[in-house]
Scaffold this motif. Structure first.
Motif, PDB file in Angstrom:
ATOM      1  N   CYS A   1       0.824  -1.209   0.000  1.00  0.00           N
ATOM      2  CA  CYS A   1       0.000   0.000   0.000  1.00  0.00           C
ATOM      3  C   CYS A   1       0.858   1.259   0.000  1.00  0.00           C
ATOM      4  O   CYS A   1       0.427   2.291  -0.476  1.00  0.00           O
ATOM      5  CB  CYS A   1      -0.916   0.020   1.216  1.00  0.00           C
ATOM      6  SG  CYS A   1      -2.214  -1.227   1.143  1.00  0.00           S
ATOM      7  N   SER A   2       2.051   1.189   0.574  1.00  0.00           N
ATOM      8  CA  SER A   2       2.884   2.378   0.673  1.00  0.00           C
ATOM      9  C   SER A   2       3.956   2.432  -0.409  1.00  0.00           C
ATOM     10  O   SER A   2       4.867   3.232  -0.333  1.00  0.00           O
ATOM     11  CB  SER A   2       3.544   2.440   2.055  1.00  0.00           C
ATOM     12  OG  SER A   2       4.450   1.355   2.186  1.00  0.00           O
ATOM     13  N   ALA A   3       3.850   1.574  -1.399  1.00  0.00           N
ATOM     14  CA  ALA A   3       4.850   1.519  -2.457  1.00  0.00           C
ATOM     15  C   ALA A   3       4.820   2.783  -3.308  1.00  0.00           C
ATOM     16  O   ALA A   3       3.781   3.411  -3.484  1.00  0.00           O
ATOM     17  CB  ALA A   3       4.620   0.295  -3.326  1.00  0.00           C
ATOM     18  N   VAL A   4       5.982   3.115  -3.830  1.00  0.00           N
ATOM     19  CA  VAL A   4       6.111   4.242  -4.743  1.00  0.00           C
ATOM     20  C   VAL A   4       5.969   3.708  -6.156  1.00  0.00           C
ATOM     21  O   VAL A   4       6.645   2.751  -6.534  1.00  0.00           O
ATOM     22  CB  VAL A   4       7.485   4.937  -4.564  1.00  0.00           C
ATOM     23  CG1 VAL A   4       7.643   6.059  -5.564  1.00  0.00           C
ATOM     24  CG2 VAL A   4       7.647   5.436  -3.146  1.00  0.00           C
ATOM     25  N   ARG A   5       5.091   4.309  -6.934  1.00  0.00           N
ATOM     26  CA  ARG A   5       4.918   3.929  -8.332  1.00  0.00           C
ATOM     27  C   ARG A   5       5.535   5.026  -9.193  1.00  0.00           C
ATOM     28  O   ARG A   5       5.288   6.205  -8.962  1.00  0.00           O
ATOM     29  CB  ARG A   5       3.432   3.767  -8.655  1.00  0.00           C
ATOM     30  CG  ARG A   5       2.786   2.680  -7.811  1.00  0.00           C
ATOM     31  CD  ARG A   5       1.280   2.605  -7.957  1.00  0.00           C
ATOM     32  NE  ARG A   5       0.521   3.829  -7.837  1.00  0.00           N
ATOM     33  CZ  ARG A   5       0.174   4.424  -6.704  1.00  0.00           C
ATOM     34  NH1 ARG A   5       0.563   3.929  -5.559  1.00  0.00           N
ATOM     35  NH2 ARG A   5      -0.555   5.516  -6.696  1.00  0.00           N
ATOM     36  N   VAL A   6       6.344   4.629 -10.179  1.00  0.00           N
ATOM     37  CA  VAL A   6       7.070   5.615 -10.985  1.00  0.00           C
ATOM     38  C   VAL A   6       6.888   5.324 -12.474  1.00  0.00           C
ATOM     39  O   VAL A   6       6.944   4.173 -12.902  1.00  0.00           O
ATOM     40  CB  VAL A   6       8.581   5.611 -10.652  1.00  0.00           C
ATOM     41  CG1 VAL A   6       9.315   6.654 -11.474  1.00  0.00           C
ATOM     42  CG2 VAL A   6       8.807   5.858  -9.173  1.00  0.00           C
ATOM     43  N   GLN A   7       6.690   6.384 -13.241  1.00  0.00           N
ATOM     44  CA  GLN A   7       6.688   6.328 -14.707  1.00  0.00           C
ATOM     45  C   GLN A   7       7.873   7.138 -15.197  1.00  0.00           C
ATOM     46  O   GLN A   7       8.157   8.217 -14.664  1.00  0.00           O
ATOM     47  CB  GLN A   7       5.412   6.949 -15.275  1.00  0.00           C
ATOM     48  CG  GLN A   7       4.157   6.195 -14.954  1.00  0.00           C
ATOM     49  CD  GLN A   7       2.946   6.923 -15.510  1.00  0.00           C
ATOM     50  OE1 GLN A   7       2.832   8.141 -15.362  1.00  0.00           O
ATOM     51  NE2 GLN A   7       2.057   6.195 -16.133  1.00  0.00           N
ATOM     52  N   TYR A   8       8.552   6.628 -16.214  1.00  0.00           N
ATOM     53  CA  TYR A   8       9.729   7.300 -16.759  1.00  0.00           C
ATOM     54  C   TYR A   8       9.512   7.596 -18.231  1.00  0.00           C
ATOM     55  O   TYR A   8       8.809   6.879 -18.921  1.00  0.00           O
ATOM     56  CB  TYR A   8      10.968   6.402 -16.672  1.00  0.00           C
ATOM     57  CG  TYR A   8      11.251   5.877 -15.309  1.00  0.00           C
ATOM     58  CD1 TYR A   8      12.014   6.616 -14.429  1.00  0.00           C
ATOM     59  CD2 TYR A   8      10.767   4.648 -14.899  1.00  0.00           C
ATOM     60  CE1 TYR A   8      12.283   6.140 -13.168  1.00  0.00           C
ATOM     61  CE2 TYR A   8      11.026   4.160 -13.637  1.00  0.00           C
ATOM     62  CZ  TYR A   8      11.785   4.907 -12.779  1.00  0.00           C
ATOM     63  OH  TYR A   8      12.051   4.446 -11.535  1.00  0.00           O
TER      64      TYR A   8
ATOM     65  N   LEU B   1      11.005   8.001  -2.259  1.00  0.00           N
ATOM     66  CA  LEU B   1      10.416   8.419  -3.529  1.00  0.00           C
ATOM     67  C   LEU B   1      11.505   8.763  -4.551  1.00  0.00           C
ATOM     68  O   LEU B   1      11.470   8.299  -5.696  1.00  0.00           O
ATOM     69  CB  LEU B   1       9.496   9.621  -3.293  1.00  0.00           C
ATOM     70  CG  LEU B   1       8.716  10.134  -4.482  1.00  0.00           C
ATOM     71  CD1 LEU B   1       7.316  10.508  -4.042  1.00  0.00           C
ATOM     72  CD2 LEU B   1       9.375  11.334  -5.105  1.00  0.00           C
ATOM     73  N   VAL B   2      12.485   9.545  -4.149  1.00  0.00           N
ATOM     74  CA  VAL B   2      13.546   9.971  -5.070  1.00  0.00           C
ATOM     75  C   VAL B   2      14.439   8.783  -5.455  1.00  0.00           C
ATOM     76  O   VAL B   2      14.830   8.651  -6.611  1.00  0.00           O
ATOM     77  CB  VAL B   2      14.366  11.131  -4.465  1.00  0.00           C
ATOM     78  CG1 VAL B   2      15.585  11.438  -5.311  1.00  0.00           C
ATOM     79  CG2 VAL B   2      13.490  12.372  -4.333  1.00  0.00           C
ATOM     80  N   ALA B   3      14.744   7.919  -4.507  1.00  0.00           N
ATOM     81  CA  ALA B   3      15.565   6.746  -4.820  1.00  0.00           C
ATOM     82  C   ALA B   3      14.882   5.886  -5.877  1.00  0.00           C
ATOM     83  O   ALA B   3      15.530   5.423  -6.825  1.00  0.00           O
ATOM     84  CB  ALA B   3      15.826   5.933  -3.555  1.00  0.00           C
ATOM     85  N   LYS B   4      13.592   5.691  -5.745  1.00  0.00           N
ATOM     86  CA  LYS B   4      12.851   4.895  -6.733  1.00  0.00           C
ATOM     87  C   LYS B   4      12.803   5.628  -8.071  1.00  0.00           C
ATOM     88  O   LYS B   4      12.997   5.025  -9.129  1.00  0.00           O
ATOM     89  CB  LYS B   4      11.443   4.627  -6.204  1.00  0.00           C
ATOM     90  CG  LYS B   4      10.558   3.874  -7.143  1.00  0.00           C
ATOM     91  CD  LYS B   4      10.793   2.398  -7.083  1.00  0.00           C
ATOM     92  CE  LYS B   4       9.880   1.693  -8.038  1.00  0.00           C
ATOM     93  NZ  LYS B   4       9.336   0.477  -7.547  1.00  0.00           N
ATOM     94  N   ALA B   5      12.565   6.937  -8.041  1.00  0.00           N
ATOM     95  CA  ALA B   5      12.497   7.719  -9.279  1.00  0.00           C
ATOM     96  C   ALA B   5      13.835   7.711 -10.016  1.00  0.00           C
ATOM     97  O   ALA B   5      13.882   7.609 -11.244  1.00  0.00           O
ATOM     98  CB  ALA B   5      12.066   9.152  -8.980  1.00  0.00           C
TER      99      ALA B   5
END
Length: 173
Positions: free
Chosen positions: A16-23, A161-165
């Protein structure tokens, strides 16, 4: 059985707390040529001043780790935009009843819809070639958050968030 239940709950809460990223990125850009960065002076991040500082600190940390340094004459200009919105979760909880015995089995599964809203933050990070003034890379990260979180939790959330992005920067062609 009790341990499996606890593990299942922990996995659900973690997802539920996962970061979702689009590039997205410019396939013609030579990312090895970009060694310095800075931020647009007139950024309207949509964040409070304290959260803005936390986000910039997380970006600085990640870029420094990649060997890209802050400069007054940067190769890359960074623009940050964000917004908060209420997202809707559409989860269901399955309740199962079953039994078996002498070649007889059966089961019932009832889906109980659970609709509750949560606050989400979308952060868009744009990398712009400072010489060409062209967008070369973009990440849009979405993560749930709580407005009343402590400063420590907020800082950790921005670091996550930034690490995942930035996990996909520079892009592999």
């Amino acid at each position: 059985m009790k341990k499996i239940g606890i593990l299942l709950v922990a996995l659900v809460l973690a997802s539920c707390s996962a970061v979702r990223v689009q590039y997205d990125y410019d396939r013609t850009a030579d990312f090895s040529a970009y060694a310095t960065y800075n931020y647009y002076a007139d950024m309207d991040t949509g964040l409070s001043e304290l959260d803005r500082k936390r986000l910039i600190k997380a970006i600085d940390f990640n870029l420094r780790d990649k060997g890209i340094r802050l400069s007054e004459e940067p190769d890359i200009l960074i623009d940050i935009k964000s917004r908060s919105y209420t997202g809707v979760q559409r989860n269901t909880v399955g309740v199962g009843i079953g039994g078996s015995g002498r070649n007889v089995g059966g089961g019932v599964n009832i889906g109980i819809p659970m609709r509750n809203s949560k606050l989400e933050r979308e952060v868009q990070i744009d990398f712009v070639d400072s010489q060409k003034e062209a967008l070369i890379w973009q990440a849009i990260a979405v993560s749930s958050f709580y407005e009343n979180s402590s400063p420590e939790v907020r800082e950790q959330k921005f670091l996550q968030l930034v690490a995942k992005a930035f996990s996909k920067y520079p892009p592999k062609k």
